[in-house]
Design an enzyme around this catalytic site. Structure first.
Site, PDB file in Angstrom:
ATOM      1  N   THR A  22      33.713 -19.821 -19.114  1.00  0.00           N
ATOM      2  CA  THR A  22      33.812 -19.999 -20.566  1.00  0.00           C
ATOM      3  C   THR A  22      33.391 -18.715 -21.275  1.00  0.00           C
ATOM      4  OG1 THR A  22      33.496 -22.388 -20.488  1.00  0.00           O
ATOM      5  CG2 THR A  22      32.892 -21.288 -22.533  1.00  0.00           C
ATOM      6  N   ASN A  77      43.704 -26.615 -14.220  1.00  0.00           N
ATOM      7  CA  ASN A  77      42.558 -27.363 -13.709  1.00  0.00           C
ATOM      8  C   ASN A  77      42.816 -28.858 -13.567  1.00  0.00           C
ATOM      9  OD1 ASN A  77      42.586 -26.875 -16.638  1.00  0.00           O
ATOM     10  ND2 ASN A  77      40.896 -28.325 -16.662  1.00  0.00           N
ATOM     11  N   GLN A  88      40.288 -21.787 -11.306  1.00  0.00           N
ATOM     12  CA  GLN A  88      40.671 -22.695 -10.223  1.00  0.00           C
ATOM     13  C   GLN A  88      41.357 -21.954  -9.075  1.00  0.00           C
ATOM     14  OE1 GLN A  88      39.742 -25.802 -10.087  1.00  0.00           O
ATOM     15  NE2 GLN A  88      39.154 -26.222 -12.206  1.00  0.00           N
ATOM     16  N   SER A 122      34.394 -18.382 -12.072  1.00  0.00           N
ATOM     17  CA  SER A 122      33.059 -18.983 -12.092  1.00  0.00           C
ATOM     18  C   SER A 122      32.509 -19.146 -10.686  1.00  0.00           C
ATOM     19  CB  SER A 122      33.124 -20.390 -12.698  1.00  0.00           C
ATOM     20  OG  SER A 122      32.917 -20.346 -14.083  1.00  0.00           O
ATOM     21  N   HIS A 134      30.458 -21.687  -9.684  1.00  0.00           N
ATOM     22  CA  HIS A 134      30.286 -23.073  -9.239  1.00  0.00           C
ATOM     23  C   HIS A 134      31.576 -23.751  -8.804  1.00  0.00           C
ATOM     24  CE1 HIS A 134      31.655 -25.584 -12.738  1.00  0.00           C
ATOM     25  NE2 HIS A 134      31.658 -24.389 -13.278  1.00  0.00           N
ATOM     26  N   THR A 173      19.346  -9.536 -19.813  1.00  0.00           N
ATOM     27  CA  THR A 173      18.846  -9.368 -18.459  1.00  0.00           C
ATOM     28  C   THR A 173      19.712 -10.153 -17.475  1.00  0.00           C
ATOM     29  OG1 THR A 173      16.605  -9.041 -19.217  1.00  0.00           O
ATOM     30  CG2 THR A 173      16.847  -9.806 -16.955  1.00  0.00           C
ATOM     31  N   CYS A 224      35.783 -33.270 -19.326  1.00  0.00           N
ATOM     32  CA  CYS A 224      35.223 -32.980 -20.651  1.00  0.00           C
ATOM     33  C   CYS A 224      35.562 -34.059 -21.653  1.00  0.00           C
ATOM     34  CB  CYS A 224      35.758 -31.658 -21.171  1.00  0.00           C
ATOM     35  SG  CYS A 224      35.496 -30.321 -20.032  1.00  0.00           S
TER      36      CYS A 224
END
Lengths: 412, 146
Positions: A76, A161, A189, A209, A211, A250, A336
């Site tokens: 995102t 997705n 994906q 991503s 995850h 950071t 979502c």
């Protein structure tokens, strides 16, 4: 043999973290806890070494150089930096004016692409939201038809997705290159599941991503091309100038190390995973559709990711179906939106009627999905649909030969 | 969605699923009333059938078929249980709020109970029309929104 229930069939939503990635991360919480920005001591150096290695692992997965990798909190954020950052940098007119530039995307993108583009439209940019045919594929021809002299950015996801379909990314990239338009792809994906080479595939900006590829949550990356052309972005977050100034803050070092490890594992194992999962998904689709009438696999039958199945069932309702398959953790439409009563905008976007869009299951397989789990899923889904059809007045009407689209329903 | 135990029970063990023959057969029978409410694109369709005993004037049997979510299935299942043994007037007096209360329906699912009340009224009205009885207007004093 007894199966552990519920069975996780929602790997397109997120994946379990690979223990090898977790193991790589652990020292960076308690032992090597330095800030990679600290240049004056060992703690900073070892943190930086961990980040450097991860950057190489990430770059290698997509055929990039490590200088082209920006670590972010996930797709995102990567999408936001890429889309807004490119639009602001390549705008044709300054903020406050109209006609600031034209962007091309598609109606069935993830919200993390659609919403940034919609915000840019409010700010004076213009956008084309392409509609796909029933197969869900965005083609280079479609992009060609939408390109304008003032087009500054094309953003098209690599694979969808919800329905798992694969767009003509390499061809779209070639077209954009030829026209001098920046090309971004949300590859969340795709990357780590299928081979990726940003040069051969003509990509300027690419988001992914951790995850989704058996890495940790809260970490992802954005690829930003450095040569032919050198892509510039306006940063959205100001501060210490980390990540070449594209993303101050950071660094999430344990996350980055885990992400790097996940990228490395994916590079080495994705080919065999894809072959195995492709066979299992095919079995799932084929068996479910063989044992039930009036069901349809959504999206192109062949041009799709190996691990995502999306099937609609006539005459049953989505939420009721989800309740009936309570031993299978999967998603109805999109995770979502599953709290709302709206049918999936992706399925509606490819022209699936409201009736079928209301009753679809997305079943997505992963690295540790077994054939036994797939067989159980098949039997649970078939049992659930049969049970609900026993209860469905629509199924009775269908069997009596009544055309449901011709019935005058009492809307309430 | 997390549901209460009564909804889950009705969903998993629905009472009185079915009908009294095909659509044509039910249309032809004067002792049967059928209510079909909702629409597929809204995600709920309920069919509620009642069988009325001509001597007693009471609903002796009720069956349902529902296309919809767990709450819709539970609401219609409960409606059939409540209708059995009641007179037509007693059936007409059932309110969606009673269903909401009995099943502990969450606020976003109140429309399911409204639909069940509509199905009851519509089935009774169908029976009355077939038997030349006066049919009062649907009153829409439901709690909650349509």
């Amino acid at each position: 043999m007894s199966l552990k229930l519920p069975i996780y069939m929602d790997h397109a939503a997120t994946t379990p973290c690979d223990p090898r990635a977790v193991e790589a991360m652990l020292p960076y919480f308690t032992e090597k806890y330095g800030n990679s920005g600290s240049r004056n001591h060992r703690f900073g150096w070892e943190a930086e070494a961990g980040v450097d290695e991860a950057r190489e692992q990430a770059a290698l997965l997509i055929g990039a150089s490590e200088k082209e990798i920006i670590f972010t909190s996930g797709s995102t954020e990567s999408n936001n930096i890429a889309i807004k950052g490119a639009a602001y940098m390549y705008e044709k007119a300054p903020a406050g004016s109209k006609n600031r530039g034209h962007i091309i995307t598609c109606t069935i993108e993830h919200k993390a692409v659609l919403d940034p583009v919609k915000r840019l439209v409010k700010e004076g940019f213009d956008a084309t939201f392409l509609e796909t045919a029933r197969d869900g594929i965005v083609t280079a021809e479609m992009i060609k038809g939408a390109l304008r002299p003032d087009t500054i950015l094309v953003t098209i996801m690599w694979a969808n997705n919800e329905i798992g379909t694969i767009n003509e990314i390499r061809e779209i990239g070639a077209l954009c290159k030829e026209r001098g338009v920046i090309f971004h792809t949300d590859a969340t994906q795709w990357v780590g599941k299928m081979p990726t080479n940003v040069d051969a595939d003509n990509i300027d900006l690419l988001s992914w991503s951790g995850h989704k590829i058996y890495g940790p949550k809260g970490i992802g990356a954005l690829y930003v091309r450095r040569h032919r052309p050198r892509v510039r972005l306006q940063a959205l977050q100001d501060g210490g100038g980390q990540e070449r100034g594209f993303r101050s803050g950071t660094l999430n070092i344990p996350g980055i190390v885990g992400f790097g490890k996940a990228c490395e594992i994916a590079r080495l194992e994705m080919e065999s995973d894809a072959i195995r999962l492709g066979r299992l998904r095919k079995k799932l689709e084929t068996e479910v559709c063989r044992q039930l009438d009036t069901c349809a696999v959504n999206g192109h039958a062949e041009r799709r990711l190996p691990h995502i199945a999306n099937i609609s069932f006539g005459f049953v309702e989505g939420e009721g179906l989800m309740m009936a398959v309570k031993n299978i953790a999967c998603s109805s439409g999109s995770a979502c939106t599953s709290a709302s009563l709206e049918p999936s905008y992706v399925l509606k976007g490819i022209g699936v009627g409201d009736d079928l869009a209301h009753s679809s299951l997305r079943l997505s397989l992963g690295k540790w999905t077994t054939e036994e789990q797939v067989d159980y899923t098949i039997s649970e889904v078939v049992k659930a649909v049969k049970k609900l059809r026993e209860m469905s007045p629509l199924y009775d009407m269908h069997k009596e030969g009544i055309d449901l689209s011709k019935v005058e329903w009492a809307h309430h | 969605m997390a549901y209460g135990p009564k909804i889950i029970d009705h969903y998993e063990n629905p009472r009185n699923v079915g009908n009294f023959g095909s659509g044509e057969q039910m249309k032809a029978s004067k002792s049967i009333g059928v209510g079909l409410v909702g629409a597929p694109e809204c995600g709920d369709v309920m069919q509620l059938c009642i069988k009325v005993n001509e001597q007693t004037g009471k609903i002796e049997d009720a069956k349902f078929k529902t296309f919809g979510c767990g709450s819709a299935i539970a609401s219609s299942s409960l409606a059939t249980e409540w209708l059995k043994g009641r007179t037509l007037d007693e059936g007409m007096a059932l309110r969606n709020t009673q269903i909401v209360e009995e099943l502990s329906l969450p606020p976003v699912k109140i429309h399911c109970s409204v639909l069940a009340e509509d199905a009851i009224k519509s089935a009774i009205a169908d029976y009355k029309r077939k038997n030349g009885m006066p049919v009062e207007d649907h009153d829409h004093d439901h709690a909650g929104t349509h």
